[in-house]
Design a protein around this motif. Sequence first.
Motif, mmCIF file in Angstrom:
data_model
loop_
_atom_site.group_PDB
_atom_site.id
_atom_site.type_symbol
_atom_site.label_atom_id
_atom_site.label_comp_id
_atom_site.label_asym_id
_atom_site.label_seq_id
_atom_site.Cartn_x
_atom_site.Cartn_y
_atom_site.Cartn_z
ATOM 1 N N ALA A 123 15.799 39.701 52.251
ATOM 2 C CA ALA A 123 16.312 38.814 53.297
ATOM 3 C C ALA A 123 15.230 37.865 53.795
ATOM 4 O O ALA A 123 15.483 36.672 54.016
ATOM 5 N N LEU A 124 14.019 38.374 53.956
ATOM 6 C CA LEU A 124 12.917 37.533 54.423
ATOM 7 C C LEU A 124 12.556 36.486 53.380
ATOM 8 O O LEU A 124 12.310 35.317 53.714
ATOM 9 N N ALA A 125 12.532 36.888 52.112
ATOM 10 C CA ALA A 125 12.219 35.934 51.044
ATOM 11 C C ALA A 125 13.256 34.813 51.002
ATOM 12 O O ALA A 125 12.907 33.635 50.849
ATOM 13 N N GLU A 126 14.525 35.166 51.163
ATOM 14 C CA GLU A 126 15.581 34.152 51.165
ATOM 15 C C GLU A 126 15.462 33.250 52.391
ATOM 16 O O GLU A 126 15.666 32.039 52.305
ATOM 17 N N GLN A 127 15.113 33.824 53.526
ATOM 18 C CA GLN A 127 14.945 33.026 54.741
ATOM 19 C C GLN A 127 13.805 32.029 54.581
ATOM 20 O O GLN A 127 13.935 30.850 54.946
ATOM 21 N N LEU A 128 12.693 32.481 54.025
ATOM 22 C CA LEU A 128 11.543 31.598 53.810
ATOM 23 C C LEU A 128 11.884 30.496 52.809
ATOM 24 O O LEU A 128 11.487 29.340 52.986
ATOM 25 N N SER A 129 12.632 30.853 51.769
ATOM 26 C CA SER A 129 13.033 29.854 50.771
ATOM 27 C C SER A 129 13.961 28.816 51.384
ATOM 28 O O SER A 129 13.828 27.615 51.116
ATOM 29 N N ALA A 130 14.900 29.276 52.204
ATOM 30 C CA ALA A 130 15.830 28.350 52.853
ATOM 31 C C ALA A 130 15.085 27.398 53.787
ATOM 32 O O ALA A 130 15.379 26.196 53.837
ATOM 33 N N GLN A 131 14.120 27.925 54.514
ATOM 34 C CA GLN A 131 13.319 27.080 55.404
ATOM 35 C C GLN A 131 12.516 26.057 54.606
ATOM 36 O O GLN A 131 12.403 24.892 55.005
ATOM 37 N N ALA A 132 11.973 26.490 53.468
ATOM 38 C CA ALA A 132 11.193 25.580 52.625
ATOM 39 C C ALA A 132 12.077 24.479 52.058
ATOM 40 O O ALA A 132 11.681 23.306 52.014
ATOM 41 N N ARG A 133 13.294 24.839 51.630
ATOM 42 C CA ARG A 133 14.209 23.831 51.087
ATOM 43 C C ARG A 133 14.601 22.818 52.161
ATOM 44 O O ARG A 133 14.668 21.614 51.903
ATOM 45 N N GLN A 134 14.849 23.323 53.372
ATOM 46 C CA GLN A 134 15.195 22.428 54.473
ATOM 47 C C GLN A 134 14.037 21.489 54.799
ATOM 48 O O GLN A 134 14.238 20.294 55.058
ATOM 49 N N THR A 135 12.822 22.015 54.765
ATOM 50 C CA THR A 135 11.637 21.198 55.039
ATOM 51 C C THR A 135 11.474 20.100 53.994
ATOM 52 O O THR A 135 11.138 18.956 54.323
ATOM 53 N N VAL A 136 11.723 20.443 52.731
ATOM 54 C CA VAL A 136 11.623 19.453 51.652
ATOM 55 C C VAL A 136 12.624 18.328 51.869
ATOM 56 O O VAL A 136 12.278 17.140 51.792
#
Length: 213
Positions: free
Chosen positions: A186-199
């Motif tokens: 869940a944390l890995a997916e949350q971090l990935s989602a945040q990174a995609r949003q930042t991009v």
Amino acid sequence: MRIVLLCLLLGITPISWADLAAARVNGVEISVMRLERYFSEYLQAQGRALSSIRNPNLYKRLRDQALDELIDKELLWQEAQRRGIVVSDEQVSAHIGQLEQAFGSPVVFERRLGEAGFNRAEFADYTRHEMAAQRVYAQLSAVAAPSEADVHAFYQANRERLQGAQNQSDNTSVIPEQGLQMARLALAEQLSAQARQTVRQRLRESAHVERAD
């Protein structure tokens, strides 16, 4: 759509959808025809049918969301070009070949392409853009695996929710391990989602985007 209505009111023959722009991204046009094609895919991915949308406000909101995604795709394609990311003809052909196999026969595949408004050359170009955009998106949004300390902290902060989602087990020593594994995912997916949003946000902020009324 206002342009089409204005043409009709003034008695002017409206130009084709292929010539109308839904948006411009750093000067590159996203045509209304391209938006309509993608809007159909967008609704299908959500399990919606265009004929089932009765509310004009809902229709506009969904169409705007589809246009937002197209703008992001165009920005990613432009970033891929800027970074020199190249998708070879062989890679495009292999991907299209997999899609064709999934449809069961070349005849069915060709028919579906036609229904979507593509010929083979246009679809190959579309596929190349998509593959390059996805490749640069993956590169820009890559994140390191969360540390064990971060996983434990995330687990403690979300313990009740994670425990509620765990499978019941008579072995109490297994339950914390299950919870930590779920927390890690869940944390890995949350971090990935945040990174995609930042991009997406960074590309938007550095771009010049014009949307048609």
